[in-house]
Design a protein around this motif. Structure first.
Motif, PDB file in Angstrom:
ATOM      1  N   VAL A  55       0.837  -1.205   0.000  1.00  0.00           N
ATOM      2  CA  VAL A  55       0.000   0.000   0.000  1.00  0.00           C
ATOM      3  C   VAL A  55       0.866   1.247   0.000  1.00  0.00           C
ATOM      4  CG1 VAL A  55      -1.769   1.268   1.260  1.00  0.00           C
ATOM      5  CG2 VAL A  55      -1.867  -1.226   1.164  1.00  0.00           C
ATOM      6  N   SER A  56       1.894   1.286   0.859  1.00  0.00           N
ATOM      7  CA  SER A  56       2.775   2.452   0.916  1.00  0.00           C
ATOM      8  C   SER A  56       3.526   2.632  -0.400  1.00  0.00           C
ATOM      9  CB  SER A  56       3.764   2.297   2.071  1.00  0.00           C
ATOM     10  OG  SER A  56       3.091   2.190   3.303  1.00  0.00           O
ATOM     11  N   GLN A  57       3.973   1.547  -0.998  1.00  0.00           N
ATOM     12  CA  GLN A  57       4.699   1.655  -2.267  1.00  0.00           C
ATOM     13  C   GLN A  57       3.810   2.218  -3.369  1.00  0.00           C
ATOM     14  OE1 GLN A  57       6.403  -2.153  -3.208  1.00  0.00           O
ATOM     15  NE2 GLN A  57       7.777  -2.167  -1.426  1.00  0.00           N
ATOM     16  N   GLU A  58       2.571   1.754  -3.431  1.00  0.00           N
ATOM     17  CA  GLU A  58       1.674   2.256  -4.471  1.00  0.00           C
ATOM     18  C   GLU A  58       1.351   3.731  -4.273  1.00  0.00           C
ATOM     19  OE1 GLU A  58      -1.770  -0.149  -4.807  1.00  0.00           O
ATOM     20  OE2 GLU A  58      -0.676  -1.958  -5.413  1.00  0.00           O
TER      21      GLU A  58
ATOM     22  N   TYR B 222      -4.403  -2.524  -4.765  1.00  0.00           N
ATOM     23  CA  TYR B 222      -5.407  -2.201  -3.751  1.00  0.00           C
ATOM     24  C   TYR B 222      -5.704  -0.711  -3.704  1.00  0.00           C
ATOM     25  CZ  TYR B 222      -7.252  -1.035   0.841  1.00  0.00           C
ATOM     26  OH  TYR B 222      -7.988  -0.501   1.858  1.00  0.00           O
ATOM     27  N   VAL B 223      -4.672   0.140  -3.800  1.00  0.00           N
ATOM     28  CA  VAL B 223      -4.880   1.586  -3.694  1.00  0.00           C
ATOM     29  C   VAL B 223      -5.774   2.083  -4.818  1.00  0.00           C
ATOM     30  CG1 VAL B 223      -3.736   3.825  -3.725  1.00  0.00           C
ATOM     31  CG2 VAL B 223      -2.722   1.941  -2.460  1.00  0.00           C
ATOM     32  N   ASN B 224      -5.500   1.650  -6.029  1.00  0.00           N
ATOM     33  CA  ASN B 224      -6.329   2.067  -7.157  1.00  0.00           C
ATOM     34  C   ASN B 224      -7.761   1.569  -7.002  1.00  0.00           C
ATOM     35  OD1 ASN B 224      -6.558   3.182  -9.997  1.00  0.00           O
ATOM     36  ND2 ASN B 224      -7.094   1.026 -10.376  1.00  0.00           N
ATOM     37  N   ASN B 225      -7.934   0.369  -6.424  1.00  0.00           N
ATOM     38  CA  ASN B 225      -9.272  -0.184  -6.248  1.00  0.00           C
ATOM     39  C   ASN B 225     -10.063   0.564  -5.176  1.00  0.00           C
ATOM     40  OD1 ASN B 225     -10.892  -2.395  -4.408  1.00  0.00           O
ATOM     41  ND2 ASN B 225     -11.188  -2.733  -6.617  1.00  0.00           N
ATOM     42  N   SER B 226      -9.352   1.133  -4.170  1.00  0.00           N
ATOM     43  CA  SER B 226     -10.029   1.811  -3.061  1.00  0.00           C
ATOM     44  C   SER B 226     -10.389   3.254  -3.371  1.00  0.00           C
ATOM     45  CB  SER B 226      -9.157   1.767  -1.804  1.00  0.00           C
ATOM     46  OG  SER B 226      -7.950   2.478  -2.011  1.00  0.00           O
ATOM     47  N   LEU B 227     -10.015   3.789  -4.523  1.00  0.00           N
ATOM     48  CA  LEU B 227     -10.296   5.176  -4.902  1.00  0.00           C
ATOM     49  C   LEU B 227     -11.334   5.204  -6.013  1.00  0.00           C
ATOM     50  CD1 LEU B 227      -6.648   6.620  -4.939  1.00  0.00           C
ATOM     51  CD2 LEU B 227      -8.327   6.765  -3.109  1.00  0.00           C
ATOM     52  N   SER B 228     -12.298   6.079  -5.859  1.00  0.00           N
ATOM     53  CA  SER B 228     -13.346   6.239  -6.873  1.00  0.00           C
ATOM     54  C   SER B 228     -13.023   7.424  -7.770  1.00  0.00           C
ATOM     55  CB  SER B 228     -14.710   6.441  -6.199  1.00  0.00           C
ATOM     56  OG  SER B 228     -15.041   5.319  -5.403  1.00  0.00           O
TER      57      SER B 228
END
Length: 944
Positions: free
Chosen positions: A427-430, A862-868
């Motif tokens: 998550v931190s890397q992304e 995960y980061v891209n998936n958690s942002l709308s």
């Protein structure tokens, strides 16, 4: 001067029945405590020697005369005052001359050894010649006489014989002379001796020294059912039992190894204590008790407690409500009342070679010095000097501090795990690599688009507290809280047994004078004592409780209002910080907003605490509690509710409400249709929660430590400075030195317990968001123990020694906090942290949803998936394209734009399921653990 004979014929039963000398051996035996049963054989053997020694009373009957006059010395004149003798108790004079000769006869018994066994014995040699021995063949060891310490410290009347048990202080310029005069006259009528002496440093201050004679001491000890020693303990061991012998050898080896433990105290300078069985004191059976010296038979703590009991129940004017020293202090007749310390706490002679000068000196050298921070506490000596109530407080504080060690170690391991794996976090890397991802503006006017990688540092810091070990640590702390409380109950039981508190029940407590004065016209028969006592009608009690509860809810609503004001402040200033001139503030405006709000919230908390104390005091007095313990429990509960809500309301807001109801870009929810609700940082809300907890916990501990030690140090230094300016080369007596110290808080140990219980709440309730809380609590408590010890021994007047069997209502509060901690930690993990969204993505929507590939990171993407997505053209900023925001909503090109996606509902269901499973699992484990501890306790008791 009037003298009364103190022969054995003067002894009477409580009901007024005379007891002749021939009936001494035929009277009913003393009722022993439940721990006396193993020694019935020895008691029977001792009764034989008792019957042989009764002839000693006949030979010394004419020699036992003791003066009972009262010496009253003032600055202007000295006068002899004969006290008004109570006819009912005049025949119950306790003659020590008879007891001295009688105890010598007991020297033939194996538990006692005297240098002389003759019936005629010089009373002046009693202190040096009469000693207790464990074995007849051992060498006689004469311990230092406590009266030598008292004489050397000046804690005697001017005649050099009567010890000072209590001190009253008043100003000569005070005009309420009649009340003081009546009060002092009534004290003398009760049997106390008074002596006045002006202060050296301030001629306006007058001290009244109080001494309680032996006869009065015996009378009130019997009236208060004070338990005193009457037989040394004996232990019978079957030498043929090999398993017991092996266990003894094993424990001897452990004890020998423990003697080399650096944490164990060096008890070479400690007073030797022989374990004794105790029973309620009775003047009719006084010869049963182990009275070696009438000056030391009753401890200083017991003498002070008896004197205070008399002070609280002596009238100063006509009328039922005109009673008690506390009311006289409140109306200004007296300005202080306290028992004196036993002497100075420092000595020019080293304790290793010359021994302690007094118990206060010993407590300072072996407990209160900062160099003793790693040593165990001398709980028995603390209890002897300050009483069982303060002793139990320090026992609980030491137990709590010791139990924090494993919690702090595990929390530190979780933190270091996050620190070591921080750069490896997917998550931190992304987030740190997302240079082309723009976040939507977080405010309406002065905020611009922000790159996601600008929050790289916040994402790494959040990972320190929100990683794979967080759930494990939350479960561990839930178990830890249960183990801590259950094992403390066992520890308390051991202490109450050791300190002979098992049979001391609440029924032995006396009614509060305020309760007696208020309801003296309404009396009922107490079913336990069979005596009439004041009674509070149920209707009056319910009415007062309703008023008190209404006041509590009003104050809690005031706290919630203050938190709401801070929330409004955050909404107002975040626009200002976003357009601030300083570039650092402008770039980190969210952090600046949170930090400023935390500081303002802390100031509001401290200001409201001042008002809460006065309101809680007023509401508690309005209820008219029946006993002192009921008053303390009621007051403690109110103060805890006020301060708990005051401290934690803002934390609850950040944990469960911040960023939850903001809406979405283009349709934000606004407060009063004006201020847009605050969103969480792109890396989450957990960093705000950690900041709030860390700042409040750190600042509050510093403030509390300053107010507990720094403020009294400054005041005491200023008092000594004024004394040195006024006088030169003059010896100040001990009672005047004590007067210049700070008085103990009027609420006793309430503030000490409240501070630690609130800290326990910080340590357990939101520990999933702040794993370093146990470590901070441990470091603070190591300082707190020595700080409190130093404060009690050196900076405070000696508090009134009080008895207690437990820590009162605080145990129930701790259990309630433990239950609340499980619930809040479950909600923090499920709602505040990103553990559940990561878990759902990993097993439902990530690359490992269908099957696990080798060397594949299941959180990839995960980061891209958690942002709308949101269309910038809808904001009216003149920009095109898309910005991102934290939520699970459909994109603008969907048929139902900005509606919650299926993944949102999956995450919500997983969060609710986690909370239920967490609660059920903890409850099941909690019941099993308690059952296991009960079985272990029964097994341990059966083995012993």
């Amino acid at each position: 001067m009037v003298h009364h004979s103190g022969s054995i014929q003067s002894f009477k039963h409580q009901k007024g029945l005379n007891i002749s000398k021939s009936e001494i051996t035929n009277e009913a035996s003393l009722k022993p405590s439940r721990r006396s049963l193993p020694c019935l054989a020895q008691s029977y053997a001792h009764s034989k020697s008792l019957s042989q020694s009764t002839s000693l009373f006949q030979s010394t009957e004419s020699e036992s005369q003791a003066p009972t006059s009262v010496t009253f010395v003032s600055a202007e004149k000295s006068e002899q005052v004969n006290p008004e003798e109570n006819k009912k108790d005049s025949a119950l004079q306790c003659s020590f001359a008879d007891l001295s000769d009688f105890c010598l006869a007991l020297g033939k018994d194996k538990d006692y050894m005297g240098e002389s066994e003759h019936a005629t014995y010089d009373r002046s040699r009693l202190l040096n010649d009469f000693v207790i021995k464990d074995k007849p063949e051992s060498k006689t060891k004469v311990s230092k006489n406590d009266m030598n310490y008292i004489a050397s410290s000046g804690l005697l009347f001017k005649d050099g014989k009567k010890r000072i048990d209590y001190i009253l202080v008043y100003r000569k310029t005070n005009i309420q002379y009649d009340k003081r005069n009546t009060f002092e006259k009534n004290l003398r009528a009760e049997g106390l001796m008074l002596e006045k002496e002006p202060a050296i440093a301030n001629p306006d201050i007058m001290f009244i020294k109080i001494h309680i004679p032996w006869d009065t001491l015996c009378k009130y000890a019997e009236r208060l059912n004070i338990r005193m020693p009457f037989r040394k303990k004996c232990y019978y061991i079957d030498q043929k039992n090999k398993s017991v012998s092996r266990a003894q050898n094993y424990f001897k080896r452990i004890k020998k190894w423990m003697s080399h433990n650096p944490m164990v105290l060096d008890k070479s300078a400690f007073p030797e204590e022989s374990a004794c069985y105790t029973g309620p004191f009775s003047r009719a059976r006084i010869h049963h008790f182990m009275i070696n010296n009438k000056d030391t038979f009753f401890s200083n703590a017991t003498r002070s407690r008896i004197v205070y009991h008399m002070l609280e129940r002596t009238k100063y004017e006509n009328g039922m409500s005109k009673v008690g020293i506390r009311k006289l202090i409140n109306n200004g007749s007296y300005i202080a009342a306290f028992p004196p310390h036993e002497g100075a706490y420092k000595s020019s002679l080293p304790i290793q070679t010359h021994g302690p000068q007094n118990n206060r000196h010993l407590l300072y050298e072996r407990w209160a010095r900062w160099g003793m921070w790693y040593k165990h506490q001398p709980l028995d000596l603390i209890r002897l000097y300050f009483g069982e109530k303060i002793g139990l407080y320090f026992a609980w504080l030491g137990w709590y501090t010791g139990m924090l060690i494993p919690a702090a170690v595990v929390g530190l391991c979780v933190f270091f795990y996050g620190l070591i794996t921080m750069n490896e976090s997917q998550v931190s890397q992304e987030i740190c690599k997302a240079t082309e991802v723009f976040m939507c503006p977080l405010c309406d006017k002065n905020c611009s688009l922000q790159r996601l990688n600008d929050s790289c540092i916040y994402a790494k810091v959040t990972y320190l507290f929100d990683n794979g070990g967080t759930v494990f640590f939350a479960i561990f702390m839930a178990i830890w809280a249960t183990v801590f409380l259950e094992f403390w109950k066992r520890r308390r039981s051991i202490l109450t047994y050791t300190w002979d508190l098992i049979e001391w029940e609440e029924e032995e407590e006396n009614l509060r004078p305020q309760f007696e004065a208020k309801y003296y016209k309404m009396e009922v028969i107490n079913p336990i004592t069979g005596k009439p006592e004041p009674y509070q009608p149920s209707s009056d009690k319910v009415t007062r409780l309703l008023v008190s509860v209404s006041g509590i809810f009003f104050m809690i609503s005031l706290v919630i209002t203050a938190v709401f004001a801070v929330v409004v402040y955050r909404l107002v200033v975040m626009e200002q910080f976003a357009s601030f001139k300083w570039n650092f503030i402008k770039q980190h405006w969210q952090f600046a907003t949170s930090a400023a709000a935390v500081c303002i919230n802390f100031i509001i908390i401290m200001l409201l605490n001042l008002a809460y104390e006065k309101i809680a005091y007023f509401l508690t007095n309005l209820e008219y509690p029946r006993t002192e313990s009921e008053w303390e429990n009621s007051f403690a509960l109110k103060m805890f509710l006020f301060q708990f809500v005051n401290l934690n309301s803002s934390i609850f807001y950040i944990a469960f409400f911040l960023g939850r109801f903001v809406g979405h870009p283009g349709k934000y929810n606004k407060l009063f249709e004006r201020w847009r609700l605050e969103e969480c940082h792109p890396s989450g809300c957990l960093i705000d929660l950690c900041l709030q907890m860390g700042v409040i916990m750190f600042l509050k501990q510093i403030w509390n430590n300053f107010m507990e030690l720094g403020y009294p140090l400054i005041q005491n230094w200023w008092s000594r400075h004024k004394i040195k300016r006024g006088i030169q080369d003059v010896s100040i007596p001990q009672w005047e030195n004590d007067w210049n110290l700070q008085p103990m808080n009027i609420h006793g140990l309430m503030d000490e317990y409240l501070e630690m219980v609130l800290q326990f709440g910080f340590t357990t309730i939101f520990v999933a968001a702040f794993p370093l809380a146990p470590l901070l609590a441990l470091l603070n408590n190591i300082i707190e123990i020595r700080l409190d010890a130093y404060k009690f021994v050196t900076q405070w007047r000696r508090p009134l020694p009080a008895r207690a069997t437990d820590i009162g209502i605080w145990l129930g509060i701790l259990e309630g906090i433990g239950i609340l901690a499980v619930i809040t930690n479950a909600f923090v993990i499920a709602i505040t942290s990103d553990y559940i969204p990561r878990f759902v993505y990993e097993y439902k929507y990530g690359p490992c949803a269908n099957y696990v590939k080798q060397n594949e990171n299941c959180l990839k993407g995960y980061v891209n998936n958690s942002l709308s997505f949101f269309d910038l053209s809808e904001l009216g900023m003149g920009k095109s394209g898309y910005c991102r925001y934290r939520d699970y909503r459909a994109p603008p090109w969907n048929s139902k734009p900005y509606e919650f996606t299926l993944q949102y509902w999956h995450i919500l269901a997983a969060r609710l399921a986690f909370i239920i499973v967490f609660e059920v699992s903890h409850r099941k484990y909690h019941c099993r653990l308690k059952h296991l501890l009960v079985l272990q306790a029964y097994h341990h008791a059966w083995f012993i």
